[in-house]
Design a protein around this motif. Sequence first.
Motif, PDB file in Angstrom:
ATOM      1  N   THR A  69       0.826  -1.191   0.000  1.00 38.25           N
ATOM      2  CA  THR A  69       0.000   0.000   0.000  1.00 38.25           C
ATOM      3  C   THR A  69       0.866   1.248   0.000  1.00 38.25           C
ATOM      4  N   VAL A  70       0.553   2.172  -0.894  1.00 40.33           N
ATOM      5  CA  VAL A  70       1.266   3.447  -0.960  1.00 40.33           C
ATOM      6  C   VAL A  70       0.750   4.355   0.153  1.00 40.33           C
ATOM      7  N   THR A  71       1.639   4.783   1.038  1.00 33.13           N
ATOM      8  CA  THR A  71       1.256   5.658   2.148  1.00 33.13           C
ATOM      9  C   THR A  71       1.944   7.009   2.079  1.00 33.13           C
ATOM     10  N   GLY A  72       2.804   7.207   1.096  1.00 36.73           N
ATOM     11  CA  GLY A  72       3.512   8.470   0.939  1.00 36.73           C
ATOM     12  C   GLY A  72       4.521   8.339  -0.191  1.00 36.73           C
ATOM     13  N   PRO A  73       5.319   9.371  -0.422  1.00 33.81           N
ATOM     14  CA  PRO A  73       6.346   9.289  -1.469  1.00 33.81           C
ATOM     15  C   PRO A  73       7.330   8.159  -1.188  1.00 33.81           C
ATOM     16  N   GLY A  74       7.884   7.605  -2.261  1.00 33.24           N
ATOM     17  CA  GLY A  74       8.855   6.523  -2.104  1.00 33.24           C
ATOM     18  C   GLY A  74       9.754   6.416  -3.311  1.00 33.24           C
TER      19      GLY A  74
END
Length: 263
Positions: free
Chosen positions: A78-83
């Motif tokens: 799950t994308v929870t912020g920039p990466g």
Amino acid sequence: MSRSAASRADHLSIGPLSKTFRLPTGSVAALGSIALDIPAGRFVAIVGASGCGKSTLLRIVAGLETAEGGPVRLGGRTVTGPGLDRGFVFQEHRLLPWLTVAGNLAFALKGLPRAEVRARVQSHLELVGLAGFADAYPFQLSGGMAQRVAIARALVNQPGVLLLDEPFGALDALTRIQMQQEILRIWQARGTTMILVTHDIDEAIFLGDEVVVMSSRPGTIKRRLTVPLPRPRDRSSPAFVELRREIYREFFAESDHPFAYEI
């Protein structure tokens, strides 16, 4: 990495999600229910009228905006912020003017051993055809060259997904065509999943495996069209022209005026 080597870890799943901005004057629904599934290594172009939420959707995938509803997942995570698994190229190059070209790329590689930083910077400057400009400063570059550096910077951490938000919109017509060919060459060489937001329907057809047409705000997905044309694509071919006409019909279907676009 070749296209055939694209990892399943880069499979992108979006939503269903929506986005509403809370403003002092009230709420603005930017996105309706949006759901997209994008296999690894695919080039997807998203088109739609100004204000339909295209860039907002891209920023949600990048982790720069939050959304309501289902999550964005990359390789099941799950994308929870920039990466670092997602690179982003803006319409303006946004290079740091006090750093050289090499310095701008190295800035994105903090924490790595110096030898690896040098190797990655060199290989990515070669990738975008700017190996001889490592010591140049942004003000010494043309618009197209600066945008190449921005693309190299977005790729230097080897992301699985490259997000392109109108990256050629500020360029002149000839440079824009050259940059379209350049990003296509990079995509074919690297196999990176690419998602392009653009107002340019010809650009979307020329580059994309698929064109996603969004409705006016709140943006929803009106149509997904596979582009069956072999590469390199001839913009004047009957098949290209017919696909362009079909996408224009989607736009004019929302207006108060009948479809009037003809070639």
